[in-house]
Design an enzyme around this catalytic site. Structure first.
Site, short mmCIF file in Angstrom:
data_model
loop_
_atom_site.label_atom_id
_atom_site.label_comp_id
_atom_site.label_asym_id
_atom_site.label_seq_id
_atom_site.Cartn_x
_atom_site.Cartn_y
_atom_site.Cartn_z
N HIS A 88 0.93 -1.32 -0.10
CA HIS A 88 -0.06 -0.04 -0.01
C HIS A 88 0.90 1.20 -0.02
O HIS A 88 1.89 1.15 0.68
CB HIS A 88 -0.97 -0.01 1.14
N GLU A 162 -3.67 2.31 -7.41
CA GLU A 162 -4.12 3.47 -6.31
C GLU A 162 -3.30 4.64 -6.70
O GLU A 162 -1.94 4.75 -6.03
CB GLU A 162 -3.91 2.96 -5.06
P1 PGA Z 1 -9.46 5.91 -0.17
O1 PGA Z 1 -8.50 4.92 0.55
O2 PGA Z 1 -10.78 5.12 -0.57
O3 PGA Z 1 -10.17 6.43 1.41
O4 PGA Z 1 -8.91 7.03 -1.00
C1 PGA Z 1 -7.93 4.08 -0.35
C2 PGA Z 1 -6.87 3.16 0.49
O5 PGA Z 1 -6.75 3.49 1.52
O6 PGA Z 1 -6.09 2.16 -0.20
#
Ligand code: PGA
Length: 247
Positions: A88, A162
């Site tokens: 992450h 992401e």
């Molecule tokens: P979010 O977080 O949906 O709050 O942007 C995504 C994540 O923590 O991977």
């Protein structure tokens, strides 16, 4: 690190109830929650054989031994996890996890019987410098040698795209921006693993996904699901995102 055990139990209970009312969605999608380590054991007992599955947010490279403070994949399986999020952006940026560490953890997850959800994504600076695809390629390619040899196992891999600038910021990538990167990841996977395997690997979008934007994002050809942060702290919002998946 949002909420204590009671919050996790309440949230999981509400999501589980919502899912049992959504028979048709349970056929087309897999739904899992990845709570903090301290909630896993209690949620495993609470959820039992529910269709709502469990995952963790990180794991150690090693399976066991003197690694104070670490939690291994075997320990996670022991408390009901089937999935683990790896790399992450918060792990990469706050805890110095490199592509090599993420690759080692990917191999460890398979070794310990967990399905890895490997996160990749560019920072705002990298996007503005036109380096998005280069960064994604570096992150994806570093992890590929850690995959198992058999296609059936490789197909279980999950990748989460992401964009770092969209996580927890309320700024969501446009559907075009997200689909472009997802299609690129799929093409890279196809080059390395073949079309059939690349077609089966699930590529999730994460970064401010919410009920208001999920339908459009999830309708994109190469967006197979979502990794939801903030909106998952509210069961109704989370379930509304599940409802946005095409049947
Ligand atoms: P979010 O977080 O949906 O709050 O942007 C995504 C994540 O923590 O991977």
């Amino acid at each position: 690190m949002n909420g204590l055990l009671e919050t996790a139990q309440e949230l999981a209970g509400a999501i589980q109830t919502g899912l049992t009312e959504r028979e048709e969605k349970r056929v087309v999608c897999e739904v899992l929650i990845c709570p903090p380590f301290t909630a896993l054991s209690a949620l495993h007992q609470q959820l039992g054989e529910s269709s709502l599955k469990l995952g963790a947010q990180d794991m150690a490279v090693e399976s066991s031994g003197a690694y104070t403070g670490e939690v291994s994949g075997l320990m996670l399986r022991n408390v009901g996890c089937r999935y683990v999020i790896l790399g992450h952006s918060e792990r990469r940026s706050y805890y110095g996890e490199t592509d090599e560490v993420v690759a080692a953890k990917t191999a460890s997850a398979y070794r310990d019987g967990l399905t890895p959800i490997v996160c990749v994504g560019e920072t705002l600076e990298e996007r503005e410098a036109g380096k998005t695809l280069e960064v994604i390629d570096r992150q994806v390619n570093a992890m590929l040698p850690s995959l198992p040899e058999t296609d059936s196992k490789r197909q279980t891999l999950v990748i989460a795209y992401e964009p770092v600038w969209a996580i927890g910021t309320g700024k969501v990538a446009t559907t075009e921006q997200a689909q472009e990167v997802h299609a690129h990841i799929r093409a890279q996977l196809a080059k390395a693993l073949g079309d059939a395997t690349a077609g089966k690997i699930r590529i999730l979008y994460g970064g401010s996904m919410k009920p208001g934007n999920a339908k459009e994002l999830l309708a994109q050809t190469d967006i197979d699901g979502g990794l939801i942060g903030g909106a998952a702290l509210n069961a109704n919002d989370f379930l509304a995102i599940v409802d946005s998946l095409p049947n």
